[in-house]
Scaffold this motif. Structure first.
Motif, PDB file in Angstrom:
ATOM      1  N   THR A   6       1.188  -2.746   3.342  1.00  0.00           N
ATOM      2  CA  THR A   6       0.657  -2.615   1.992  1.00  0.00           C
ATOM      3  C   THR A   6      -0.506  -1.621   2.038  1.00  0.00           C
ATOM      4  O   THR A   6      -0.997  -1.271   3.122  1.00  0.00           O
ATOM      5  N   VAL A   7      -0.972  -1.219   0.886  1.00  0.00           N
ATOM      6  CA  VAL A   7      -2.146  -0.352   0.828  1.00  0.00           C
ATOM      7  C   VAL A   7      -3.333  -1.087   1.449  1.00  0.00           C
ATOM      8  O   VAL A   7      -4.139  -0.488   2.164  1.00  0.00           O
ATOM      9  N   SER A   8      -3.429  -2.382   1.227  1.00  0.00           N
ATOM     10  CA  SER A   8      -4.494  -3.176   1.829  1.00  0.00           C
ATOM     11  C   SER A   8      -4.427  -3.119   3.358  1.00  0.00           C
ATOM     12  O   SER A   8      -5.461  -2.974   4.023  1.00  0.00           O
ATOM     13  N   ASP A   9      -3.231  -3.224   3.921  1.00  0.00           N
ATOM     14  CA  ASP A   9      -3.068  -3.108   5.376  1.00  0.00           C
ATOM     15  C   ASP A   9      -3.571  -1.751   5.863  1.00  0.00           C
ATOM     16  O   ASP A   9      -4.247  -1.657   6.895  1.00  0.00           O
ATOM     17  N   GLU A  15      -6.484   3.953   7.368  1.00  0.00           N
ATOM     18  CA  GLU A  15      -5.500   4.983   7.031  1.00  0.00           C
ATOM     19  C   GLU A  15      -5.715   5.459   5.591  1.00  0.00           C
ATOM     20  O   GLU A  15      -5.360   6.577   5.245  1.00  0.00           O
ATOM     21  N   VAL A  16      -6.267   4.595   4.765  1.00  0.00           N
ATOM     22  CA  VAL A  16      -6.566   4.893   3.366  1.00  0.00           C
ATOM     23  C   VAL A  16      -8.005   4.452   3.118  1.00  0.00           C
ATOM     24  O   VAL A  16      -8.417   3.393   3.577  1.00  0.00           O
ATOM     25  N   THR A  17      -8.749   5.263   2.396  1.00  0.00           N
ATOM     26  CA  THR A  17     -10.154   4.935   2.130  1.00  0.00           C
ATOM     27  C   THR A  17     -10.321   4.230   0.787  1.00  0.00           C
ATOM     28  O   THR A  17      -9.424   4.268  -0.061  1.00  0.00           O
ATOM     29  N   HIS A  18     -11.474   3.634   0.626  1.00  0.00           N
ATOM     30  CA  HIS A  18     -11.833   3.002  -0.647  1.00  0.00           C
ATOM     31  C   HIS A  18     -11.764   4.035  -1.778  1.00  0.00           C
ATOM     32  O   HIS A  18     -11.252   3.758  -2.861  1.00  0.00           O
ATOM     33  N   GLY A  19     -12.273   5.229  -1.515  1.00  0.00           N
ATOM     34  CA  GLY A  19     -12.264   6.290  -2.518  1.00  0.00           C
ATOM     35  C   GLY A  19     -10.865   6.706  -2.924  1.00  0.00           C
ATOM     36  O   GLY A  19     -10.610   7.015  -4.100  1.00  0.00           O
ATOM     37  N   ILE A  77      -2.293  -2.178  -6.675  1.00  0.00           N
ATOM     38  CA  ILE A  77      -2.231  -1.067  -5.712  1.00  0.00           C
ATOM     39  C   ILE A  77      -2.443  -1.592  -4.297  1.00  0.00           C
ATOM     40  O   ILE A  77      -1.731  -1.200  -3.363  1.00  0.00           O
ATOM     41  N   LEU A  78      -3.386  -2.490  -4.115  1.00  0.00           N
ATOM     42  CA  LEU A  78      -3.639  -3.042  -2.771  1.00  0.00           C
ATOM     43  C   LEU A  78      -2.415  -3.792  -2.234  1.00  0.00           C
ATOM     44  O   LEU A  78      -2.194  -3.823  -1.016  1.00  0.00           O
ATOM     45  N   LEU A  79      -1.639  -4.388  -3.121  1.00  0.00           N
ATOM     46  CA  LEU A  79      -0.456  -5.138  -2.692  1.00  0.00           C
ATOM     47  C   LEU A  79       0.811  -4.282  -2.600  1.00  0.00           C
ATOM     48  O   LEU A  79       1.834  -4.734  -2.082  1.00  0.00           O
ATOM     49  N   ALA A  80       0.743  -3.057  -3.089  1.00  0.00           N
ATOM     50  CA  ALA A  80       1.913  -2.166  -3.101  1.00  0.00           C
ATOM     51  C   ALA A  80       2.232  -1.648  -1.704  1.00  0.00           C
ATOM     52  O   ALA A  80       1.358  -1.573  -0.823  1.00  0.00           O
ATOM     53  N   HIS A  81       3.482  -1.264  -1.522  1.00  0.00           N
ATOM     54  CA  HIS A  81       3.970  -0.739  -0.236  1.00  0.00           C
ATOM     55  C   HIS A  81       4.247   0.754  -0.362  1.00  0.00           C
ATOM     56  O   HIS A  81       5.294   1.157  -0.861  1.00  0.00           O
TER      57      HIS A  81
END
Length: 85
Positions: A6-9, A15-19, A77-81
């Motif tokens: 997920t985006v959270s993972d 791999e992905v920032t808060h921004g 978005i955080l839960l999306a894959h």
């Protein structure tokens, strides 16, 4: 990391920032025509599909409560894959 993260993972392993997540939220709130949204490091998220498959976001987007809307979109978005592009 999971094979279908997920985006959270991805956030947890930097791999992905808060921004970048905030920018994706802004993209949904500004113009939902964006399908292939580039997150970072080759990760791509289909924002239209993410909204279409999340009833809470669909309801929130019709609301005039900006903070609630933003929070629901961020959670989705955080839960999306995303996929590796």
């Amino acid at each position: 990391m999971a094979t279908n993260p997920t985006v959270s993972d991805l956030r947890k392993v930097s791999e992905v920032t808060h921004g970048e997540i905030t920018a994706a939220v802004d993209a949904v709130l500004a113009d939902l025509k964006t399908e292939a949204y580039p997150l970072a490091k080759g990760w791509v998220l289909d924002l239209v599909e993410m909204v279409r498959t999340n009833e809470q976001v669909t309801i929130a987007l019709k609301s005039d409560q900006a903070q609630w809307k933003r929070g629901r979109v961020r959670a989705a978005i955080l839960l999306a894959h995303p996929v590796k592009g």
